[in-house]
Design an enzyme around this catalytic site. Structure first.
Site, mmCIF file in Angstrom:
data_model
loop_
_atom_site.group_PDB
_atom_site.id
_atom_site.type_symbol
_atom_site.label_atom_id
_atom_site.label_comp_id
_atom_site.label_asym_id
_atom_site.label_seq_id
_atom_site.Cartn_x
_atom_site.Cartn_y
_atom_site.Cartn_z
ATOM 1 C CG HIS A 72 -3.586 5.465 0.018
ATOM 2 N ND1 HIS A 72 -3.936 4.516 0.961
ATOM 3 C CD2 HIS A 72 -2.697 4.860 -0.799
ATOM 4 C CE1 HIS A 72 -3.284 3.398 0.726
ATOM 5 N NE2 HIS A 72 -2.521 3.578 -0.339
ATOM 6 C CG ASP A 189 -0.436 0.126 1.143
ATOM 7 O OD1 ASP A 189 -0.531 1.271 0.655
ATOM 8 O OD2 ASP A 189 -1.015 -0.872 0.672
ATOM 9 C CD GLU A 223 -4.584 3.028 -3.083
ATOM 10 O OE1 GLU A 223 -3.975 2.510 -4.038
ATOM 11 O OE2 GLU A 223 -4.822 2.411 -2.017
ATOM 12 C CD GLU A 224 -5.450 0.028 0.659
ATOM 13 O OE1 GLU A 224 -5.695 -0.839 -0.210
ATOM 14 O OE2 GLU A 224 -4.321 0.205 1.139
ATOM 15 C CG ASP A 244 0.445 3.519 -2.761
ATOM 16 O OD1 ASP A 244 0.679 3.067 -1.615
ATOM 17 O OD2 ASP A 244 -0.660 3.404 -3.319
#
Length: 348
Positions: A72, A189, A223-224, A244
């Protein structure tokens, strides 16, 4: 023995460029376009989903057991929630932002017109010479505010700058690459894994080796906030490898120098068959892959399953220290992750 040589220079360059491209959840166009450009320069066809994610279509020798991968590009960030009477801004966090970690950070406020206004996150009434309890105050959305680097002391003056509720706020990533191989930045991330995926695909292209199966790479952009991992993936996938960041902390085995495989997270176990296959592959190729269980974690893999996805799912990624804060990893972990992805692509 490994089949591929990962270009460390390419991996590092792409990661630094991507980290310096803001992409908070909901405002990822610049980063998606960057990744699309990299893939298309390698001859990999791409398309956009309606939600703005990116799909890359990688040809394989066969397509009887098609595969999917994802990483992501969306990150933590914030939006303007209120223009305060004093002209400063109250923010809404986009998912897992930890407010104490962004105090004193530089920001850009992105207006609808395209103008970006500079500012910084500061504590309300934060002068130590005025407020004796400044050091004790809780750091929250209500106690921290954006102090704009413009002459504004009223809400009306701030609005004249083009700023309005709903504007996205970009935090400075502060990227640094050390001679010792450490990469320190916000938003590793999951931009670290996006860079690993690109480096892996480049390695297979440079070696002239075609992947074993038709593979769809999803660069997800939500995604978050928990709805990115199913977007546009084919219904016939048999395997889905999610890239990830790997967790580092007390009670875990992972570290900044290796790739980890998450065998279970907050949502339960990942697919044992696919996870074991990746672990066996890593052993054959001399990659030290570390198994771990993440206590407070979810991924696009869990979203894929909850949305009805039927493929086996596994999760790998480089160890990242201080997740959702000022993060750090090492080039060794990135190389191992990219190497494993390249090996997986061509593995029978």
């Amino acid at each position: 023995m490994a089949l591929f040589e990962i270009s460390t220079d390419y991996l590092t360059r792409v990661l630094v460029d991507l980290l310096n491209t803001p992409s908070p959840t909901g405002d990822t166009e610049y980063a998606i376009s960057f990744v699309q450009g990299e893939l298309e320069s390698m001859g990999v066809p791409t398309e956009r989903t309606v939600k703005g994610a990116l799909l890359a279509h990688i040809e394989g020798l066969r397509e009887d057991k098609p595969r999917g991968m994802s990483a992501h590009v969306d990150t933590l960030g914030a939006m303007v929630a209120e223009i305060k009477p004093n002209g400063r801004l109250r923010l809404k966090a986009l998912n897992g932002l930890m407010w104490p970690t962004v105090e004193s950070e530089g920001v850009w406020v992105a207006t609808r017109s395209g103008r970006q206004v500079r500012g910084s996150m500061v504590l309300k009434n934060g002068a130590a010479h005025v407020n004796r309890r400044a050091s004790e105050a809780e750091r929250t959305a209500d106690t921290l505010e954006v102090r704009l680097d413009e002459r504004t002391n009223r809400a009306e003056e701030t609005r004249l700058l083009g700023i309005e509720v709903g504007d996205f706020v970009y935090f400075d990533p502060r990227v640094e690459v050390s001679d010792a191989g450490f990469i320190r930045s916000r938003f590793l991330d999951d931009k670290a894994c996006v860079a690993c995926a690109l480096a892996a695909i480049k390695a297979t292209k440079d070696a002239g080796i075609t992947p074993a199966q038709r593979t769809t790479l999803l660069i997800s952009n939500f995604e978050e906030v928990g709805h990115g991992g199913f977007d546009g993936l084919p219904n016939d996938l048999r395997e889905y490898v999610v890239l990830d960041m790997a967790c580092i902390g007390e009670g875990l085995r992972g570290n900044e120098f290796h790739c980890s495989i998450c065998v279970a997270d907050s949502n339960g176990p990942y697919s044992k068959g696919l996870s074991d296959r990746l672990r066996d592959l890593a052993e054959r190729r001399g990659i030290d892959l570390i198994p771990d269980v993440y206590p407070h974690y979810g991924s696009d893999g869990g979203v894929y399953w909850r949305a009805g996805g039927r493929a086996e799912v596994a999760l790998i990624g480089p160890g990242v220290d201080t997740s959702h804060g000022y993060e750090r990893t090492h080039i060794d972990a990135l190389n191992d992750t990219a190497q494993l992805v390249a090996e997986y692509l061509v593995d029978e």
